[in-house]
Design an enzyme around this catalytic site. Sequence first.
Site, PDB file in Angstrom:
ATOM      1  CD  GLU A  97      -1.122  10.004  -3.139  1.00  0.00           C
ATOM      2  OE1 GLU A  97      -2.052  10.044  -3.946  1.00  0.00           O
ATOM      3  OE2 GLU A  97       0.048   9.688  -3.458  1.00  0.00           O
ATOM      4  CD  GLU A  99       1.182   4.893  -2.792  1.00  0.00           C
ATOM      5  OE1 GLU A  99       1.244   5.393  -3.937  1.00  0.00           O
ATOM      6  OE2 GLU A  99       0.146   4.879  -2.117  1.00  0.00           O
TER       7      GLU A  99
HETATM    8  C1  BGP Z   1      -0.807   7.246  -5.517  1.00  0.00           C
HETATM    9  C2  BGP Z   1      -1.880   6.454  -4.853  1.00  0.00           C
HETATM   10  C3  BGP Z   1      -1.906   5.004  -5.197  1.00  0.00           C
HETATM   11  C4  BGP Z   1      -1.516   4.681  -6.619  1.00  0.00           C
HETATM   12  C5  BGP Z   1      -0.330   5.499  -7.099  1.00  0.00           C
HETATM   13  C6  BGP Z   1      -0.038   5.383  -8.576  1.00  0.00           C
HETATM   14  O1  BGP Z   1      -1.264   8.518  -5.723  1.00  0.00           O
HETATM   15  O2  BGP Z   1      -1.771   6.556  -3.446  1.00  0.00           O
HETATM   16  O3  BGP Z   1      -3.160   4.536  -4.819  1.00  0.00           O
HETATM   17  O4  BGP Z   1      -2.584   4.687  -7.461  1.00  0.00           O
HETATM   18  O5  BGP Z   1      -0.476   6.852  -6.804  1.00  0.00           O
HETATM   19  O6  BGP Z   1      -0.905   6.199  -9.308  1.00  0.00           O
HETATM   20  P1  BGP Z   1      -1.608   5.744 -10.638  1.00  0.00           P
HETATM   21  O7  BGP Z   1      -2.238   4.433 -10.314  1.00  0.00           O
HETATM   22  O8  BGP Z   1      -2.600   6.799 -10.975  1.00  0.00           O
HETATM   23  O9  BGP Z   1      -0.529   5.628 -11.646  1.00  0.00           O
END
Ligand code: BGP
Length: 472
Positions: free
Chosen positions: A166, A371
């Site tokens: 990201e 993810e």
């Molecule tokens: C993405 C990231 C992850 C994870 C996920 C969920 O942007 O790559 O590292 O954190 O989001 O986000 P959050 O934990 O802010 O809910």
Amino acid sequence: MQLIVNKKFPDNFLWGAATSSFQVEGAWNDDGKGLSVIDMKKKDSTITDFTVASDHYHMYKKDIKLMAELGLKAYRFSVAWTRIFPNGRGEINKKGVEFYNNLINELLKYGIEPILTIYHFDYPQKLVEEYGGWISRKSIEDYVNYACFLFKTFGDRVKYWLTINEQDHVMRMPYRLGIKEKDKKVAEKLGYQACHNMCVATAKTIENFRKLLPRCKIGPAVSYSMVYPATNKPEDILASRDCMLVRYNYLLDLHCKGKYSPPYWKYLQDRNLTPTIYENDEKLLTENKPDFIGINYYATSTVRYFPATDENPIGTKFGKLLPEGESGIYMKIRNDNLKTTDWGWEIDPIGLRLCLKELYDRYELPLLITENGLGAHDKLENNEIVNDDYRIDYLRQHIEQVKLAINEDIPVIGYCVWSFMDLVSGHDGFDKRYGLVYVNREDFDLKDLRRIKKKSFYWYKRVIETNGEKLY
Ligand code: BGP
């Protein structure tokens, strides 16, 4: 379009789950690890104690045993750059290398394919202090050296590689860049330079990768989503397309086509955001494209056209770091057709299929879902069970859409649930949990860090066992 559903998940589909180093490992300054920009921000955090996180650094063997029980085909993890190079470059920390060697070997022992993210937000603080980190051209060489070290050290066992997680978020968040610039305009411009440098670093890394690991596969992990028009007014449709460009497509145009698209370049010019580009950059980018695209998908958004005015001239942004609106382009609105998570993220399984179709139309590369998952306030009941039916629903509906995309011959090679186990959320500490495995701790009460399989763990196990045939 309604189609006859007669295609299945391929036999070698990578049923996976993901984590990232700073969110799961803990041991933030153990065994010679150096400090990252995330450590700087979070060591004094009032949101959660992240220094221990889920203590995966000490408990990885137990955790991998659970992965094996789950039947995972693949595990996506990231290497903490500062465990390997505490100063970002130069001296190597043997203990860090040993940790990832052990982790990879343990995964392979159970037949779990490692998917290695080279860098997931935790940039070395030392490099920021030395030359500003990603905002400087010097960062390119250090990233490439670090990545090549990983290729030479782990490349005999790791086939799938992700370059940068990201970067579109990193460039917009000064603390993830490590910069302290107070002037918002200046910080923003630096972010765009950082983004360009990250693209060049990725291309150079891929150039080396081809020589060092010709049989392995590499790609970026980007956040990607659909932006819908609020109405059928042509200006809203334009707003949705423009928002897709400035939020998502510009980056993959750089990675996969090797260039800034003309409308995007004009967008940057109008806002005085154009980065400095070196003569060879375009050639390098065009010649070193990824093998696949990794996407992190959670939610979609909906926008209406938002004209610029004297009060809000072109370039004005609304909301926090990931803007809710930009005058002259779009303003986000709520989509009443979609339910939201407790954090207001709009749940949209069909949006995932749309993303997969859009990406394949644009770039014709295989796709890996790096993810996808649901953040929720999970409750441990009777000290032994977590009934996360809402997570099962979320995952099921998204996997159904992946199946439909595969049915349309979109080459999706794998799907990683975010996250394998509970870990520190990017912004919400331990209050927001994503895992298939519960970790017994609260934000500041570390309790016993016991692992407890959630209901979704058992559900996903069956999904994997049946290669996606049994989703109910
Ligand atoms: C993405 C990231 C992850 C994870 C996920 C969920 O942007 O790559 O590292 O954190 O989001 O986000 P959050 O934990 O802010 O809910």
